[in-house]
Each structure stands twice: as C-alpha cells, then as structure tokens.
Design a protein around this motif. Sequence first.
Motif, PDB file in Angstrom:
ATOM      1  N   SER A 214      31.812  47.102  21.950  1.00  0.00           N
ATOM      2  CA  SER A 214      32.787  46.037  22.241  1.00  0.00           C
ATOM      3  C   SER A 214      33.355  46.247  23.631  1.00  0.00           C
ATOM      4  N   ASP A 215      33.884  45.161  24.187  1.00  0.00           N
ATOM      5  CA  ASP A 215      34.463  45.253  25.524  1.00  0.00           C
ATOM      6  C   ASP A 215      35.626  46.236  25.535  1.00  0.00           C
ATOM      7  N   THR A 216      35.741  46.927  26.642  1.00  0.00           N
ATOM      8  CA  THR A 216      36.797  47.919  26.725  1.00  0.00           C
ATOM      9  C   THR A 216      37.529  47.798  28.055  1.00  0.00           C
ATOM     10  N   VAL A 217      38.827  48.026  28.042  1.00  0.00           N
ATOM     11  CA  VAL A 217      39.624  48.003  29.274  1.00  0.00           C
ATOM     12  C   VAL A 217      40.146  49.408  29.533  1.00  0.00           C
ATOM     13  N   LEU A 218      39.824  49.904  30.705  1.00  0.00           N
ATOM     14  CA  LEU A 218      40.225  51.261  31.065  1.00  0.00           C
ATOM     15  C   LEU A 218      41.141  51.200  32.283  1.00  0.00           C
ATOM     16  N   ASN A 219      42.285  51.873  32.202  1.00  0.00           N
ATOM     17  CA  ASN A 219      43.210  51.938  33.349  1.00  0.00           C
ATOM     18  C   ASN A 219      43.407  53.380  33.776  1.00  0.00           C
ATOM     19  N   GLU A 220      43.552  53.570  35.062  1.00  0.00           N
ATOM     20  CA  GLU A 220      44.039  54.872  35.533  1.00  0.00           C
ATOM     21  C   GLU A 220      45.047  54.605  36.645  1.00  0.00           C
ATOM     22  N   VAL A 221      46.089  55.396  36.666  1.00  0.00           N
ATOM     23  CA  VAL A 221      47.122  55.240  37.692  1.00  0.00           C
ATOM     24  C   VAL A 221      47.135  56.493  38.548  1.00  0.00           C
ATOM     25  N   ARG A 222      47.056  56.289  39.865  1.00  0.00           N
ATOM     26  CA  ARG A 222      47.213  57.417  40.778  1.00  0.00           C
ATOM     27  C   ARG A 222      48.594  57.297  41.396  1.00  0.00           C
ATOM     28  N   LYS A 223      49.424  58.233  41.025  1.00  0.00           N
ATOM     29  CA  LYS A 223      50.824  58.206  41.453  1.00  0.00           C
ATOM     30  C   LYS A 223      50.921  58.388  42.968  1.00  0.00           C
ATOM     31  N   GLY A 224      51.657  57.495  43.593  1.00  0.00           N
ATOM     32  CA  GLY A 224      51.962  57.678  45.015  1.00  0.00           C
ATOM     33  C   GLY A 224      50.748  57.673  45.923  1.00  0.00           C
ATOM     34  N   PHE A 225      49.698  56.995  45.502  1.00  0.00           N
ATOM     35  CA  PHE A 225      48.480  56.935  46.328  1.00  0.00           C
ATOM     36  C   PHE A 225      48.428  55.546  46.966  1.00  0.00           C
ATOM     37  N   TYR A 226      48.575  55.468  48.281  1.00  0.00           N
ATOM     38  CA  TYR A 226      48.551  54.149  48.928  1.00  0.00           C
ATOM     39  C   TYR A 226      47.244  53.946  49.673  1.00  0.00           C
ATOM     40  N   LEU A 227      46.662  52.791  49.516  1.00  0.00           N
ATOM     41  CA  LEU A 227      45.516  52.397  50.333  1.00  0.00           C
ATOM     42  C   LEU A 227      45.701  50.938  50.693  1.00  0.00           C
ATOM     43  N   ASP A 228      45.257  50.594  51.888  1.00  0.00           N
ATOM     44  CA  ASP A 228      45.365  49.228  52.389  1.00  0.00           C
ATOM     45  C   ASP A 228      44.706  48.234  51.431  1.00  0.00           C
ATOM     46  N   SER A 229      45.331  47.059  51.270  1.00  0.00           N
ATOM     47  CA  SER A 229      44.853  46.112  50.262  1.00  0.00           C
ATOM     48  C   SER A 229      43.449  45.585  50.547  1.00  0.00           C
ATOM     49  N   VAL A 230      43.108  45.421  51.828  1.00  0.00           N
ATOM     50  CA  VAL A 230      41.755  44.935  52.129  1.00  0.00           C
ATOM     51  C   VAL A 230      40.723  45.994  51.747  1.00  0.00           C
ATOM     52  N   ALA A 231      41.048  47.253  52.045  1.00  0.00           N
ATOM     53  CA  ALA A 231      40.156  48.346  51.662  1.00  0.00           C
ATOM     54  C   ALA A 231      39.995  48.372  50.151  1.00  0.00           C
ATOM     55  N   LEU A 232      41.104  48.158  49.434  1.00  0.00           N
ATOM     56  CA  LEU A 232      41.038  48.159  47.971  1.00  0.00           C
ATOM     57  C   LEU A 232      40.215  46.990  47.449  1.00  0.00           C
ATOM     58  N   MET A 233      40.334  45.822  48.086  1.00  0.00           N
ATOM     59  CA  MET A 233      39.549  44.662  47.646  1.00  0.00           C
ATOM     60  C   MET A 233      38.058  44.911  47.848  1.00  0.00           C
ATOM     61  N   ARG A 234      37.723  45.565  48.953  1.00  0.00           N
ATOM     62  CA  ARG A 234      36.297  45.877  49.205  1.00  0.00           C
ATOM     63  C   ARG A 234      35.770  46.826  48.133  1.00  0.00           C
TER      64      ARG A 234
ATOM     65  N   GLY B  47      41.886  49.256  37.403  1.00  0.00           N
ATOM     66  CA  GLY B  47      41.677  48.521  36.161  1.00  0.00           C
ATOM     67  C   GLY B  47      40.202  48.165  36.013  1.00  0.00           C
ATOM     68  N   ILE B  48      39.602  48.548  34.885  1.00  0.00           N
ATOM     69  CA  ILE B  48      38.172  48.286  34.679  1.00  0.00           C
ATOM     70  C   ILE B  48      37.957  47.670  33.313  1.00  0.00           C
ATOM     71  N   LYS B  49      37.214  46.573  33.289  1.00  0.00           N
ATOM     72  CA  LYS B  49      36.841  45.949  32.024  1.00  0.00           C
ATOM     73  C   LYS B  49      35.324  46.028  31.928  1.00  0.00           C
ATOM     74  N   ALA B  50      34.825  46.652  30.845  1.00  0.00           N
ATOM     75  CA  ALA B  50      33.382  46.904  30.773  1.00  0.00           C
ATOM     76  C   ALA B  50      32.848  46.568  29.395  1.00  0.00           C
ATOM     77  N   HIS B  51      31.518  46.483  29.304  1.00  0.00           N
ATOM     78  CA  HIS B  51      30.885  46.213  28.014  1.00  0.00           C
ATOM     79  C   HIS B  51      30.895  47.447  27.134  1.00  0.00           C
ATOM     80  N   SER B  52      31.010  48.619  27.737  1.00  0.00           N
ATOM     81  CA  SER B  52      31.015  49.832  26.933  1.00  0.00           C
ATOM     82  C   SER B  52      31.941  50.858  27.568  1.00  0.00           C
ATOM     83  N   ASP B  53      32.351  51.815  26.765  1.00  0.00           N
ATOM     84  CA  ASP B  53      33.211  52.872  27.241  1.00  0.00           C
ATOM     85  C   ASP B  53      32.502  53.706  28.301  1.00  0.00           C
ATOM     86  N   GLU B  54      31.198  53.954  28.099  1.00  0.00           N
ATOM     87  CA  GLU B  54      30.463  54.783  29.066  1.00  0.00           C
ATOM     88  C   GLU B  54      30.434  54.103  30.440  1.00  0.00           C
TER      89      GLU B  54
END
Lengths: 496, 417
Positions: free
Chosen positions: A2-22, A70-77
């Motif tokens: 089943s579809d799965t949503v995986l989140n991870e938070v990196r505390k205090g880690f800043y990266l430019d939004s364009v770099a993140l979009m890429r 944030g990642i939404k995938a078809h499987s946990d793996e």
Amino acid sequence: MSDTVLNEVRKGFYLDSVALMRLSRRIAAMPGIIEAALMMGTPSNKRILQDAGLLSDIGAAANGNDLVIGIKAHSDEAARAALAEAVSELETPRRRAAEQTTWRPRTIRAAVKAMPDANVALISVPGDFAAAEARKALRRGLHVMIFSDNVAIEQERALKEEARSLGRLVMGPDCGTAIINGVPLAFANRVPRGDIGIIGASGTGIQEVTSLIAAADGGISHAIGVGGRDLSQAVGGITTLMAIDALDSDPRTRHIVLISKPPHPDVARTVLSRVAKSAKPFTVCFIGAENADLPPNAHFAPTLKAAAEDALGGRTIGADAPISVPASARRSGIVVGLYSGGTLCAEAQLILARHGRKVASNAPVPGSRSLSEAGDGIDRIIDLGADEFTRGRPHPMIDPSVRDDMLRETLKDRQVGAILIDVVIGFGAHADPAGHLASILADASRDGPPIIGSVTGTEADPQVRSRQIATLERAGVLVAPSNAQAAELALAACRP
Amino acid sequence: MQLIEDANKEALRRILEGDPVLIDVVPAGQVIPALGERVLLHAGPPIEWERMCGPMRGAIAGAIVFEGWAADLEEATALAARGEIAFHPNHHFDAVGPMTGMTTQSMPVFVVENRRFGNRAYCTINEGLGKVMRFGGNDASVLKRLAWLRDVFGPALGEAIRSVGGIALKGLVARGLAMGDEMHQRNVACTSLFLREIAPALARTSRDSERLAEVFAFLGSNDQFFLNIAMAMGKAIMDPVRGIAGSSIVTAMCRNGTDFGIRVSGTGDTWFVAPVEMPQGLYFPGFSAADANPDMGDSTIVETIGLGGFAMAASPAVAGFVGAGSASSAALYTKAMGEITIGENPEWTIPALDFAGVPTGIDVRLVVDSGITPVINTGIAHKEPGIGQVGAGVVRAPIACFEQAVRALAEKLGGVA
C-alpha cells in the motif's frame, strides 16, 4: 503493498528553496515514488506538503528553521531508498558545475565592450550576412577580415569604399589568411617577426611565402590578405592600395611582397604606379603572368618560391639539401597533382607548363586547359579546395579525406608517372594531415608511382613542420623544401 | 541613425536619473479616479474576457466578489462574461500588478513617486505565497486576506510611511542586490531591509500591539513582499521615458497569460503583442508542467529597469530553475542581457560581476539584431481558475514583439532617418 508516506525532519538545516526544488524533482523521479518534496517547515510550506499528501505528524511538528523531507511511495522500501538518497544528497559536498560558464559575446557590439582595445574583427558567417556584420565592425572603428565567401562583388566594393573613407582595411571577402602584428588569423602559420611585409590575394600563397621565409630565418612584419577579387576591375584594388600605403609607412617593413593572380590590366597599372612611388623594394608575384611592366624598385617573381627568395635578398631556398628521385622510382607517365591549396595548385601548373608539359586542371591558370580537355599524356593538377569538392563538406585543409579515394585510384593508374601533393599546416588546418596521408599510403601497394610533396608551414605551428615531413618520409613520400621544387622533382621523376 | 542614438541616450539618462520614493499606501480608487464601480484593472496588454486564461478569469471572479459586485464566484463569472465589467490594463492607469494583476477600487496600493520627474505609479500589496489572487486563487481564505490587507495592513503601513516622509528606494535596492536579491524571484533581502527601516515608524503609529504584531508577522513571513514595491518603482522609473521621439528603448514589458506586450519609447503607447511563452521551471509537490499556465503579469517591469532576469548574476540560486542549474551560470544571463541593453546602472551593481552595473535600457534593435530575447524570472500559476501558484521559473520574451516594434519605429522615422 500500500502507499506509504515517510517524513524526516532535519532540525536547523537550511538550504535554498531553488536547490531544494531541484533535489525534490530528482527524488520524485526515483522508482516507486509517487511524489516527493524537500521544503523548509514554514506554515505555508507545510500547507503545500499537506495538500500534496506528503505531510505526516513528524513533518507537521517541524518549524520554519527545519528541513522537512516528505516522500510518498508505492512501498516502504522505495520510500526508504528515496529518503536515503535525499539525505546523502544533502550531505554530499557540491560538485563543480559541469556546464560551460564562461561567457562568449554573441554580437560585435558586446565583444568590443568586453575588449575595448581590439582593432580587428574576423568575420566568418554565411555570406548573406557577412557584409552586414562587416559594416557593424567598421562603424565601431575596427579593421575587418572577412573569411566568408559568397559575398556579392557589389557589396565588396561598397564595403571597401566605406572602409576607405573610415581609414580601415577590409581584408576579404574570401580572405583565408592574414598575420597582423605577429598574430596569425584564420588559416595562417606562426612565423617570426621580421621586416618583410606581404600583401596577398591568396591564402595559401601567403602561407607558402611566409613559411618559406620563416624556414630561411627571415621574418614577417605583417601579412595582409585582400581577398581573391580585390584586384578585379569591379573592386579596383582598394584594399591592396591601402595595404601598400600601410606597409610603405610602417617603419618595421623593409621589403614588400605582392601576391596575386594576374590583376585586371587597369588595376595592375594603378597598383604598379603606386609601387613606383615607394622608396621600398617590392617583389611582385602575379601567379600566371609571364612578366609585368614593373617600376625600377620592383622585381618580378614567377613562383611563390621565387617571391620568397627575392624577398630574402636573393638567397636560394633548399640549396643546402638537394634531393632527387632515385632512378629506380622513375617512370614515364603523366603528373597528377592532388592539391588542397589553390595557389599551390596554380604554381605547380605553371612550373609544369614552363617545362613544356601539357597541363589540365579544374582551376586552370593561363596556359593550362580545363579538365574536360584532359587526355592521354596530359598532366592533371586538381584543386580539391574548389567549390565542386567542398560543397557541403569542409575544405581539404581542414578535412584531408576528400583526397583519399582519388589518391588510391591514382596510385593504381599505370599511366601516372608521379603524384604531386601538398600538406598545409598551421592554425585552422587539420591536426595531423601527414599522419592522415600516411595511413592511406600504408594500405596501398608499393609499386605505384612516386609521391612527391612539400609541407607548407613552420616549426612553430601546432603540427610542427619537421614532424610532418618525417611522417611523410616514413610513408615513402619524397618531400621537397617548397611546392615549386616538388613540382620540379615530379618532372624529373617522369623522365626516366 | 543619430536621432535614434541621441533619443536613446536621453532615455537612458531619464532611467538613471529616476529617484523613486515610496510615499504612501492608499485605496486604489483614491489615486486612480477611473476605478469606479465595476471597473477592474488587469495585468498585461489589453484583452477581452473571451481570450482570458483560467487564472485571470478566476482572479476576476474573486475580485468582483471582493468588491461586492456579485454575491458569489458563479454570479461574478456570469457578470464578467456578460460584459458588465470594464477591463483595462494596469499600465493604462499608471499602475502595475503581479501575475493576474487585479486592481479594484478598494484594494490598497503602494504609491511610488519619482521625485526627479514628479510622476507617480501604483501597485497592490503582495499577498504572500500559496493560494492567492495574483495566481488566480479566489476562495474565502483569499478574500479574507485581501480584506485584512484593505482594513488593517494597508492603512497601518500607509500611516507609518507617511510619518517618515517616504522611503527612498534606489539605495535600498542597491543594498538588496549586494545581498542576493534580483527583485523578481528573490526579494528576501529587500523585504528585510524594508522591514528594518519601517519598523520604528510602524511601532510609533500603532495603537494596538496585537495588530502591530500581525503586521510584522505578515511582513516577516513573506519573502516576496518587496516585489510589489519594486514593481511600482519600476513603473515610476520607466513612465518618464515614454514618448521620446526616435527612441528604440523598451518602456514596458508585460503579459496577461495569453499575450506578451511591449511598449517602446519612440512609438508612444502602442502595444506590440505576441503569444506569450511557457516558463521553464520547477514545480511544487503535486504539480507539473502539465498544470502550468503560460507566463503572466506586469512584474516584467523589473526586467525593463535591469533587475529580475537581467540581474540574475546577483542571485545565483535563481539560475537553478533552468538548465543544469549551476550557480556560476547565473552570470551568463546577465552578460547576455548586456548584449541587448544600451548601458549599465552605476548605482545598482553586482558584486559577483566585479561590481558591474545591471544591464539597463533594452534596445529593440539589439534584440532583433542579436536574436537574444529578454530573460524573465517568474512565478507559475495553475492554468485552472482558483488554484494558485504551482511553481516558479524562467521565461523569454517572444521576439515577435520586438520585430513589430522595430518595423513600427522604422515606419515612424521613415521621413527622418
């Protein structure tokens, strides 16, 4: 699964939004991933993640200084693999940019702005646009060298008249060679600076004469190309006359060499009367003319070699190392020349004709006949740089392979007594034309006619003249010190 | 020829001498008298309802409800479709607006005065990111935010600005460029500088600390806040450049989501129009290029004055929207724009380019001659009404506009040149 949503938070880690979009785009494209995003955890970004179905409680707890993956995938793996990739990307040091980041101007205007001291523009664009670009350069105060051909002769005349009124030179159109202040332009050779100035309507003519002068330890002040039509009646020698003025008043120029096909008689008169006004000695090499009515300060040279020798004060080129065709290689037959350089081709025709040979060529000089009139016992000297061979492909000086098939055929032809070739090196030319020729000869049978040639160029050229000669000699080519001497050797080879 | 060169020199002089000062925030109807009932200004060159794109229609429906001319979006859409709303470009009334560019009578607008030439220009207040009217958003949350801007934020900011006699913008932008803004895609530095400068006046004029906190929070959470000020500034700088006989300098570039339009100094108020192009860019999660509306907005006024895509070298991250995205490639954009502009702005310099000035004064002749078209940094709206922003990227101005302009200028000068 089943579809799965995986989140991870990196505390205090800043990266430019364009770099993140890429990075998000890359991670979202991984196998098994439905959607993925890396964003700073601001309220508005979390709303976007929520709307995209990418936010779990973990991400929802992040604040604006935290990075949410944030990642939404078809499987946990698949989700875990994508998360690992995202994290590793975040922690990998930036690689150096692979794309080209040096700016090159696209317009003459921008080039002049970037390089305000420049005083010459070299124009190499399709002929229909060359005159317009040349005019832009002239109006910015530049001298112009037009490498392009297919410029209408009316435009050439108009451009040169405008340039004359501005006190600027137009070299060309169809100008392949120039050396200004020691800087080789387009097809040219690196020659020592010296006191001989050259004015030439022919590219390979200038290359041969400057290279022969360099080989004899002479040097060049400037070599000014004028374009093949400058001495026609329609153009009237405008650039040639301006070039004579320039070199006449140049204190570094002691001797001036003029190289051209025979000019229109009216233009020849004008040019030679200008020569007569100079206090400097001139060498006049009108390839194809028997002689010219010259003023006392000028000598006539029938060949490029003779022109170089006269400019050098009468020294004989190649006298120190005479070469001859071994008797075993001699056979009667015709001479076939396979040339990349147009003026070298013309010079060879003249030398053969002056020795009583009948010569045919696709680019006949006075005294030669056209190729359609070739036949038994008639030498064939071919200019492979002529339009019929270069349409849709590079000039043989850039890509010598146009000669390959013809060379193979000629080697098998029992009527041929000698094959004449040229190898032109220098800037713009093929990186190793002798090596290319040698590779063709390596596959050919050994009992064909002798191949005789010369190398136009200098030791300082990227291809190095002596190395090219050595390559040719190893391949069995008889190498003469000049094209004129190669033609004379070919004559000798055909007289057993 | 000489006439054009002289006219362009005059145009460049006027651009560089411009002295834009933010002097007020007031309801649009107060400074644009034409903005009465059922009159609406939009981004880009003139366009009729039938040819408008989805987000433009969505924004119009929202603006109609916001002004109370219709009870809901459906009724609003019907009203617009029946031709009962008058549409005009912002540019026809000294105004500019981002993306859909909605301006109606009660919306608060920044007032920027060009103190050198005495003219004024207007732009609405930036709503923030996400679902917003400028990207075609029109639901209750959008209208609620607009009402707060009208009732709370606009009056508060206007009072603060008036109390300090205005805020000079040229130096602020110069500092922003040095801090990584290009004033189109990146406004975080200028927004922060602005907040720093206006904060004491806001505090002094505020009578309610909770409201003051809301105002600060809105300013502080919207990195793009300064964009709309920069746009009004651009309009105020370029308007005095209009109508110089013979000048081939572009005075405005804008898009309405369907057409791209430019105006050129020597051809007065004529619009040269061509179909607008699709931006290349990156998308928010859940969206892709298939959702994108073509390029939109009056914000290209910032490119017209040498910022945005023209100042890409100041803001290397923005280059990441296209190509391989290396930061060092950003300089190539600015250098290329130097090929189509007649000068540099000595007051707006880019540290990474050895403090070269931003390329200034787009000459339509140079664009057509070189084939290099202006590069524009932009946001990307969803093509359906009511959804909002889905990404951001880079787009080119269509060359056809510039070709038309060169021809028109040549015809106009036929007897003179």
